[in-house]
Design a protein around this motif. Structure first.
Motif, PDB file in Angstrom:
ATOM      1  N   UNK A  12       0.844  -1.201   0.000  1.00 60.88           N
ATOM      2  CA  UNK A  12       0.000   0.000   0.000  1.00 60.88           C
ATOM      3  C   UNK A  12       0.881   1.254   0.000  1.00 60.88           C
ATOM      4  N   UNK A  13       1.898   1.236   0.871  1.00 50.53           N
ATOM      5  CA  UNK A  13       2.771   2.407   0.959  1.00 50.53           C
ATOM      6  C   UNK A  13       3.478   2.629  -0.377  1.00 50.53           C
ATOM      7  N   UNK A  14       3.921   1.525  -1.001  1.00 56.24           N
ATOM      8  CA  UNK A  14       4.611   1.652  -2.299  1.00 56.24           C
ATOM      9  C   UNK A  14       3.687   2.254  -3.353  1.00 56.24           C
ATOM     10  N   UNK A  15       2.494   1.675  -3.452  1.00 59.65           N
ATOM     11  CA  UNK A  15       1.551   2.152  -4.473  1.00 59.65           C
ATOM     12  C   UNK A  15       1.206   3.617  -4.225  1.00 59.65           C
ATOM     13  N   UNK A  16       0.976   3.965  -2.956  1.00 58.59           N
ATOM     14  CA  UNK A  16       0.594   5.349  -2.660  1.00 58.59           C
ATOM     15  C   UNK A  16       1.752   6.306  -2.900  1.00 58.59           C
ATOM     16  N   UNK A  17       2.959   5.825  -2.604  1.00 63.02           N
ATOM     17  CA  UNK A  17       4.123   6.676  -2.862  1.00 63.02           C
ATOM     18  C   UNK A  17       4.239   6.966  -4.357  1.00 63.02           C
ATOM     19  N   UNK A  18       4.092   5.903  -5.172  1.00 62.09           N
ATOM     20  CA  UNK A  18       4.132   6.099  -6.625  1.00 62.09           C
ATOM     21  C   UNK A  18       3.018   7.040  -7.068  1.00 62.09           C
TER      22      UNK A  18
END
Lengths: 586, 351
Positions: free
Chosen positions: B167-173
């Motif tokens: 989730x953090x990765x997707x939101x960061x992107x």
């Protein structure tokens, strides 16, 4: 493609995957015919067939289908973008030609893609038929008799009911306690005990079958739509209209079995007004086309406002607003002749609707005094040293840049694009002015401005209209397709959410006079044992089982006794094994 | 621009804050995972096993008084009400870290949800009109799905780090690469189907993402189990992660349930997409790149469901199909939206 049921009854499972079944044992009384069936070519075919309808084959075919679809998205596809496809082929030489030959630019119409999904269908049908038969049989068969030791089942409990009551009475109470939604049968067992066998969740397999049957229906609907449907696009300028016939379309695609000329007889009488609205930043906020149409030749005209997301739906046909553009109107007046007014739809060349098009004024054939006008139109024009470019799709400061040719348009030489002058005629004109087109003048005109050629001919940019591109689609099976899709989801929900489960309840008389007598002097009682089993994914079954037991105990305790003595259930030793950690190890 | 600028800015700030909050929560989950006891599940199993034996011993000795002798011990296990778990009551430091992590996650969800809502208000439409907004919604669904799981299965809490990581990765992107200004929709998207089609797609993909996390954990755990069975269980390092994970069977089952839940929703999303396409583009299916990949993803997850019911494909093979499905879904989201030109090019990045 035997379905998503992870819990198909073992018998159903093996019938669905007959390849897993051992071949029949050979018997000594085998006839010659039987031998042939078992060992001859028939056997080979049967073996092949069984392999085809096995789940493994279905899995492999599913994978193949997924992989086969990939190039359809990565390579340009001819039906979506013929221009880019041709460019790709040209750029890649032999490789491009090779890809073209094996159908890589028409993946979803190619033979190999069709081969995969047809095999998958056959496999699906071959799997479904026996499963449907089995399911029908399972609806008629009674729930399985209770296993000997219910307390060995994954969910189980036992308790006593005190009082002098017959096992059959208690079973009747228990049957009512389970409720109608459990399919149950009460069986008397040797030794005086009575057992209820109850089953629930048949609709799981029903859902599974419904899903796959709907999928088949869906595919048949798609096939019918493709075979009998048609699709045409036509460009209409404000004030004009068209009637639905194959000839009026700029492009027309029809299914193989669609009969040419047999199209619904409606007319779009006029495109009254096309309106595009834009936001301050130039992005479009709304497109709408107000049309007058008639359902048939002799029916009264009606009004409709076509929008991007709201097509006009007629009996069997739908009319869509696809795209839009500008149609400049010019008037050409030759000295001493009546003025000729002409409008031409221009094709947008960029996002700001800098558009290109051509006007053609034909003189007498062969006289060589045709007039051809090539134009660039910019709705909101900015002049870059004589070259106009539009900075907004909105009609702000419209300018029409014209190049006027005279000579021979070459119309008699064959069909040519309405959006441009013949390139060969222009080349011809450079070599031989008498047989081709020769540039007379070029100028950028604001609306209302006029340019005058050397011979006194005037060209006036009168006004600009808008055009809308409309698509007419016909698909005879769309409604059925939607129904099939909805049923598909319903079946899917049933097959994934419902679980097959079984509960058995056994009543064994004990105590005074009972068969399973305990120590003499025990009070009269009945030993109740309950076992439950959910297939594969147990889900919330332990909870459901607990609820059933709770209700069962309450009902058995509260039921009117067969004797005057009021019974009570003994609480102590009975427990079901449902610990707090249900997530794991089952 | 029709968007309310100040609300949109506030939404952006909250979005960034929620990423940071999730990241902090992730650290706490990981700390619980690393420093806590072996995790709730493992300890529960250890605590209940001897207890069961105890009950059965008691039953067989005193059986004469209560029940017939042939009632086996299994029937005598405590049924109603849960077994008291001593480990659960004793609040270890790991336990406290875990509780704190959940609290922080909830704060993150509130910030995240507010950000999404404000974005919707700012542009006066459903807040999933482009790739950035879609990622924000899918992330929100994934976190909510995880929290919902915790209500039923609190023992999975220590795995929160694994759930929040994607989730953090997707939101960061989303916040960096795919970010676009709040803006109104192009005409083709102005339809109520946007609310239905995209929300169904986002939520099913959020849940499928959760399934993938469970599947990866399953593969790690089952690998560990195989090594352990061979007597080569790694004792330290990242390979030892497997020892702290829940049982392979339960991870596999969890992953299956997530797919069983998401697959009908995904199917529904695709069908809604087709209905919408019929209204907007004049055909219900046209093999547009996005449609092609939606089809591919659907077929792969269908294969997964079938594989789980097929002898020889259960377990690791099925798990790999699940991961391939996730790969296709990711491709459909990352590559098809941005790189391949098609009718679904709504990322808002190429304009």
């Amino acid at each position: 493609m035997t379905g998503t049921a992870t819990d198909a009854p073992p018998d159903a499972g093996s019938a669905a995957q007959p390849s897993a079944q051992p071949s029949a044992q050979s018997r000594p009384t085998e006839t010659a015919l039987q031998r042939i069936i078992r060992h001859g070519p028939v056997a080979g075919v049967r073996k092949l067939w069984r392999r085809l309808i096995s789940m493994r084959t279905a899995l492999v075919l599913l994978f193949l289908l997924a992989i086969a679809a990939v190039p359809g998205s990565l390579l340009p596809q001819r039906n979506l973008n013929p221009l880019r496809t041709q460019q790709y082929i040209d750029q890649h030489g032999a490789w491009g030609t090779f890809l073209d030959r094996i159908g890589m630019f028409d993946v979803f119409g190619s033979a190999w893609f069709a081969a995969i999904y047809l095999l998958l269908f056959v496999s699906l049908i071959g799997c479904l038929v026996p499963r449907i038969r089995l399911y029908a049989k399972s609806l008629r068969t009674k729930p399985l008799p209770a296993p000997r030791n219910l307390l060995r089942l994954p969910e189980s409990t036992g308790f006593d009911v005190l009082g002098e009551r017959s096992a059959a009475d208690l079973a009747a109470v228990a049957r009512a306690s389970l409720g109608r939604r459990w399919r149950a049968i009460v069986r008397e067992e040797p030794g005086g005990s009575v057992a209820i066998a109850a089953e629930k969740g048949y609709s799981r397999e029903a859902g599974n079958l419904l899903f796959h049957l709907s999928l088949l229906t869906l595919l048949i609907c798609i096939a019918i739509g493709n075979l009998f449907g048609y699709q045409g696009t036509v460009l209409v300028t404000e004030g004009r209209g068209f009637c639905n016939s194959v000839l009026t379309y700029d492009s027309f695609k029809s299914g193989r079995l669609a009969q040419d000329g047999q199209v619904a007889p409606f007319c779009i009488d006029t495109l009254n007004d096309f309106q595009a609205t834009y936001r301050a930043d130039g992005s479009a906020s709304d497109f709408r086309a107000d049309i007058t149409y008639s359902r048939s030749v002799d029916s009264a005209p009606e009004q409709y406002r076509l929008k991007v997301n709201s097509p006009l739906r007629l009996e069997g046909d739908r009319v869509y607003l696809l795209s839009h553009g500008y149609t400049p109107v010019i008037t050409v007046t030759r000295p001493g002749q009546p003025p000729l007014t002409s409008e031409a739809a221009f094709v947008p060349a960029d996002l700001n609707y800098t558009s290109e098009g051509a006007f053609k004024f034909a003189g007498p054939v062969g006289a060589g005094n045709d007039i051809g006008v090539e134009g660039i139109f910019a709705p909101t024009s900015v002049d870059h040293g004589g070259v106009i470019v539009s900075t907004s799709p909105k009609l702000g400061n419209p300018v029409l840049g014209l190049i006027v040719y005279t000579g021979d348009l070459g119309l008699q030489l064959g069909p040519q694009s309405v959006y441009s002058l013949s390139a060969t005629q222009k080349d011809e004109g450079k070599a031989d002015p008498s047989t081709g087109l020769v540039v007379q003048d070029r100028q950028n005109l604001a609306m209302g401005e006029t340019m005058t050629l050397a011979d006194g001919t005037t060209v006036t940019f009168d006004s600009v209209k808008e055009w809308a591109s409309l698509q007419v689609s016909h698909d005879p099976s769309q409604r059925e397709l939607l129904i099939a899709a909805v049923l598909m989801v319903a079946g899917l929900l049933g097959s994934l959410a419902i679980r097959r489960r079984r509960i058995w309840v056994r009543f064994s008389p004990a105590g005074a006079g009972g068969a399973a007598a305990g120590a003499p002097g025990d009070p009269a009682r009945t030993v109740v044992s309950v076992g439950g089993l959910a297939r594969s994914d147990s889900g919330s079954f332990p909870e459901e089982f607990r609820n059933v037991i709770e209700r069962l105990r309450a009902d058995l305790a509260g039921a009117p006794p067969s004797t005057a003595e009021s019974p009570s259930t003994s609480e102590l030793p009975s427990t079901a094994q449902t610990g707090p950690t249900r997530i794991d190890e089952e | 621009m029709a968007a309310n600028e100040s609300l949109a800015r506030l939404s952006d700030v909250l979005f960034t804050t929620s990423i940071a909050t999730y990241a902090v929560a992730m650290c706490f989950y990981t700390a619980e995972y690393a420093f806590g006891r072996k995790g709730y599940v493992a300890s529960t199993a250890a605590a209940t096993a001897p207890r069961r034996e105890l009950v059965s011993v008691g039953a067989s000795t005193g059986g004469g008084t209560v029940a017939t002798a042939d009632v086996p011990a299994a029937a005598l296990r405590p049924a109603f009400g849960k077994i008291d778990n001593p480990v659960r009551k004793a609040h270890s430091s790991g336990d406290r870290l875990g509780v704190l992590a959940v609290v922080i996650t909830v704060i993150g969800v509130i910030l995240h949800g507010t950000s999404v809502t404000l974005r919707g208000i700012a542009v006066d439409r459903v807040p999933w009109g482009n790739m950035y907004e879609f990622a924000a919604i899918a992330g929100l669904v994934a976190v909510l799905a995880f929290l919902a799981t915790l209500i039923k299965l609190p023992q999975l809490r220590y795995l929160g780090g694994f759930a929040l990581f994607p989730v953090v990765i997707v939101m960061f992107l989303a916040g960096t690469v795919w970010y676009v200004q709040a803006s109104p929709l192009v005409p083709a998207l102005q339809s109520y189907w946007l609310a239905i089609h995209v929300s169904a797609a986002a939520s099913s993909e959020g849940v499928l993402m959760t399934s993938t996390v469970l599947t990866v954990l399953y593969l790690v755990r089952s690998r560990y189990d195989r090594l352990a069975a061979a007597g080569e269980a790694p004792q330290s390092g990242w390979r030892a992660i497997g020892s702290r994970l829940p049982a392979a069977a339960s991870l596999d089952k969890g992953a299956y349930r997530a797919v069983a839940f998401a697959f009908p929703i995904y199917t529904f999303a695709v069908i809604c997409g087709a209905i919408w396409a019929e209204a907007a583009w004049g055909r219900y299916w046209g093999w547009d790149p996005k449609e092609v990949w939606a089809f591919i993803v659907w077929v792969i997850y269908a294969a997964y469901l079938h594989a789980r019911a097929t002898a020889g494909w259960k377990g690791r093979a099925a798990a790999w199909i699940n991961i391939v499905g996730f790969g296709a879904m990711t491709f459909n989201f990352f590559v098809v939206n941005v790189v391949i030109a098609g009718l679904h090019s709504y990322s808002g990045l190429n304009s």
